[in-house]
Design a protein around this motif. Sequence first.
Motif, short mmCIF file in Angstrom:
data_model
loop_
_atom_site.label_atom_id
_atom_site.label_comp_id
_atom_site.label_asym_id
_atom_site.label_seq_id
_atom_site.Cartn_x
_atom_site.Cartn_y
_atom_site.Cartn_z
N VAL A 35 0.84 -1.19 0.00
CA VAL A 35 0.00 0.00 0.00
C VAL A 35 0.88 1.24 0.00
N GLU A 36 0.48 2.21 -0.76
CA GLU A 36 1.24 3.45 -0.89
C GLU A 36 1.30 4.20 0.43
N PRO A 37 2.49 4.58 0.94
CA PRO A 37 2.59 5.36 2.18
C PRO A 37 1.75 6.62 2.09
N GLY A 38 1.15 7.00 3.22
CA GLY A 38 0.30 8.16 3.27
C GLY A 38 -1.18 7.81 3.19
N SER A 39 -1.48 6.55 2.83
CA SER A 39 -2.88 6.13 2.73
C SER A 39 -3.17 4.87 3.54
N ARG A 40 -2.23 4.49 4.42
CA ARG A 40 -2.38 3.28 5.21
C ARG A 40 -3.16 3.57 6.50
N ALA A 41 -4.21 2.82 6.70
CA ALA A 41 -5.07 3.06 7.86
C ALA A 41 -5.35 1.76 8.61
N VAL A 42 -5.52 1.89 9.91
CA VAL A 42 -6.02 0.79 10.74
C VAL A 42 -7.29 1.29 11.42
N ILE A 43 -8.19 0.38 11.73
CA ILE A 43 -9.41 0.79 12.42
C ILE A 43 -9.42 0.15 13.81
N TYR A 44 -9.96 0.90 14.75
CA TYR A 44 -10.05 0.43 16.15
C TYR A 44 -11.53 0.38 16.53
N LEU A 45 -11.99 -0.84 16.92
CA LEU A 45 -13.39 -1.07 17.23
C LEU A 45 -13.49 -1.53 18.68
N ARG A 46 -14.45 -0.95 19.42
CA ARG A 46 -14.56 -1.32 20.84
C ARG A 46 -15.99 -1.15 21.33
N VAL A 47 -16.39 -2.10 22.21
CA VAL A 47 -17.63 -1.93 22.98
C VAL A 47 -17.24 -1.97 24.45
N SER A 48 -18.08 -1.38 25.31
CA SER A 48 -17.71 -1.19 26.70
C SER A 48 -17.93 -2.41 27.58
N LEU A 80 -8.47 5.97 1.64
CA LEU A 80 -7.48 5.25 2.45
C LEU A 80 -7.66 3.74 2.27
N THR A 81 -6.58 3.02 2.52
CA THR A 81 -6.61 1.56 2.47
C THR A 81 -6.46 1.01 3.90
N ILE A 82 -7.39 0.20 4.30
CA ILE A 82 -7.33 -0.39 5.65
C ILE A 82 -6.40 -1.60 5.60
N ILE A 83 -5.31 -1.54 6.33
CA ILE A 83 -4.33 -2.63 6.33
C ILE A 83 -4.49 -3.56 7.55
N ASP A 84 -5.27 -3.14 8.53
CA ASP A 84 -5.48 -4.00 9.70
C ASP A 84 -6.61 -3.42 10.55
N GLU A 85 -7.13 -4.23 11.46
CA GLU A 85 -8.12 -3.75 12.41
C GLU A 85 -7.83 -4.34 13.79
N TYR A 86 -8.22 -3.61 14.81
CA TYR A 86 -8.02 -4.03 16.20
C TYR A 86 -9.38 -3.98 16.90
N VAL A 87 -9.80 -5.14 17.40
CA VAL A 87 -11.15 -5.26 17.97
C VAL A 87 -11.01 -5.50 19.47
N GLU A 88 -11.70 -4.66 20.24
CA GLU A 88 -11.65 -4.72 21.71
C GLU A 88 -13.05 -5.01 22.24
N PRO A 89 -13.41 -6.27 22.50
CA PRO A 89 -14.74 -6.56 23.01
C PRO A 89 -14.81 -6.46 24.53
N GLY A 90 -15.73 -5.66 25.03
CA GLY A 90 -16.04 -5.63 26.45
C GLY A 90 -14.96 -5.06 27.33
N ARG A 91 -14.28 -3.94 26.93
CA ARG A 91 -13.29 -3.29 27.77
C ARG A 91 -13.81 -1.92 28.20
N THR A 92 -13.62 -1.57 29.49
CA THR A 92 -14.15 -0.31 30.00
C THR A 92 -13.39 0.86 29.37
N ALA A 93 -14.09 1.98 29.24
CA ALA A 93 -13.52 3.14 28.58
C ALA A 93 -12.49 3.85 29.44
N THR A 94 -12.51 3.65 30.76
CA THR A 94 -11.64 4.41 31.66
C THR A 94 -10.31 3.73 31.92
N GLU A 95 -10.07 2.54 31.40
CA GLU A 95 -8.83 1.82 31.69
C GLU A 95 -8.11 1.50 30.38
#
Length: 580
Positions: A35-48, A80-95
Amino acid sequence: MTSAYDDLVDELLGDDELLADGALPAVLSTVAETVEPGSRAVIYLRVSSAGQVKNDYDPEGISIPAQRVKCQRKAEQLGLTIIDEYVEPGRTATEMSKRVEFQRMLTRVRNAGDVDYIIVYKLSRMARNRLDDAIVMADLRKRGVTLVSATESIDDSPVGQLMHGILATFNEYQSRESGADIAYKMKQKAKNGGTIGRAPLGYLNVRDRFDGREIRTIAVDPERAPFVQLAFELYVTGDYSLEDLSDELYDRGLRTRPTGRHPAKQVSINKLSMMLRDRYYLGYVEVDGEEVQGRHEPLIDEDLFDRVQDLLESRSTAGERRREHPHYLKGSLFCGRCKRAGITQRLIVQHTVNSRGSEYTYFFCRNKQNGSCEAPHINVALVEDAVENHYATIRFSAQFVATVRAEVARAIDEQEASERLLHKQLTTELKALDTREENLIELAADSTIGQEKIKTKLREIARQRRRLTERLTTTTENLSDSARLIEAALTLLENPKELYRRCDEQQRRMLNQAIFHSIYVDDDQIADHSLREPFAHLHAVQSDWQTTDVTLPEPRTDTRPRGYQRCPGPTTWRCFGAVF
């Protein structure tokens, strides 16, 4: 760009050899390099909370797939091109420090340098604390990474940064406001008698329908509540330490409630201690140090609870210890009625105090607790008298005692004579071997016999010498130990009732355990008993004499007393399992 990215991922994921041996990280790295530098993206997904993940047929629940769609659309809009994703199930927002995937993503940003954008569904999915937000954003800017919200107008522009600051401040306020609101509502629920959090052992968290509304409340656990009541009833008897009580309840079937992380198991001593002190079982809940009447059903009455607290306090002062012998007869007494039914069951002790403060102690069959035995409670004084009187029934007659002592003394003399003869015989054999060895050595010196033949004979002589020496030096079974045991048994049962009467409680306990396997009690009488050795064999011999001969027989030429068996070899006898 995203379609080309998808085609590349499909191609790589279709390569079985590439995916072998856990090569998926290498796949992702390969994708990122294309993927061309400058357009590489990761997404972060979370529920509380984990509950948000477990409320749909999709294993990710409803919220995470919805966030993913929004983030993917935002990436398309920005090219942008999504090169990866990070999924956080059931983690509190304050920690933030405890969010595993979030920390993995930051580590990649710092070390790999292959991320240009991080896309989140909302800023609140990343942080609700203004200080944490500022620290993370400073780190991202330092590394040239832009944070993008799929639903909010935040970016690197001045307006976007202003909006970012406003949203971060608002999110922190909203988080604290929500926390305060939840705390206030929970407090009000407790003041109204409600239970906050997980129900204690013996109760269940349930949902009830009331006026079309769903109410979270507490109900009695039909499986465990009876065991909780039993725990208080058993402990107040004074016969159980906390360790004993935990084992007893486990044996009867009590287990903790299983959870997603922990299976059902035995109630620990610490939890049992807290349970016995918890006024929740009286029907109360505590709010800010004040006690209010709860809406749940009590399991224990005030009188039982107070008596348990008194016992806990007394043991806490003295130090909790396993009470092996709260009464000197405990452990020796068994139920006579259960024995007739083919069941072996101990009698246990119960201490009761009446309204005037008078204390009474009873023995009763443990099977009364489940209704399988109808034997009555027996006052401990009556049982003590019955056991003392029963000692008279196991007395040895004076004639029997004198005869056994005479026969044991005679057997010892004969054994000593036999050992002296054996010692002489072995010594003679060893001297003969020495002579044979010396003769062979002389023959070897004269070369009269072949060397190999002489060596063979010498080895045989050596083996015989070792065998004879071992027999000579090894002490033969000493009759004196067995004689002392029999003498002690005769002495104890010459006049056992008088001996027992003069003993203190500790000595009586030791006598009971040394002489009896079990004493069977029916009402306030001794119904039967089982003796330990050597008392059982000695009584069997005495009984045989009493039933077959009114008087002792005339002396016999083989000098063998009744009850003895001849062993191999002369003048050797076996009595009650011991060789004489």
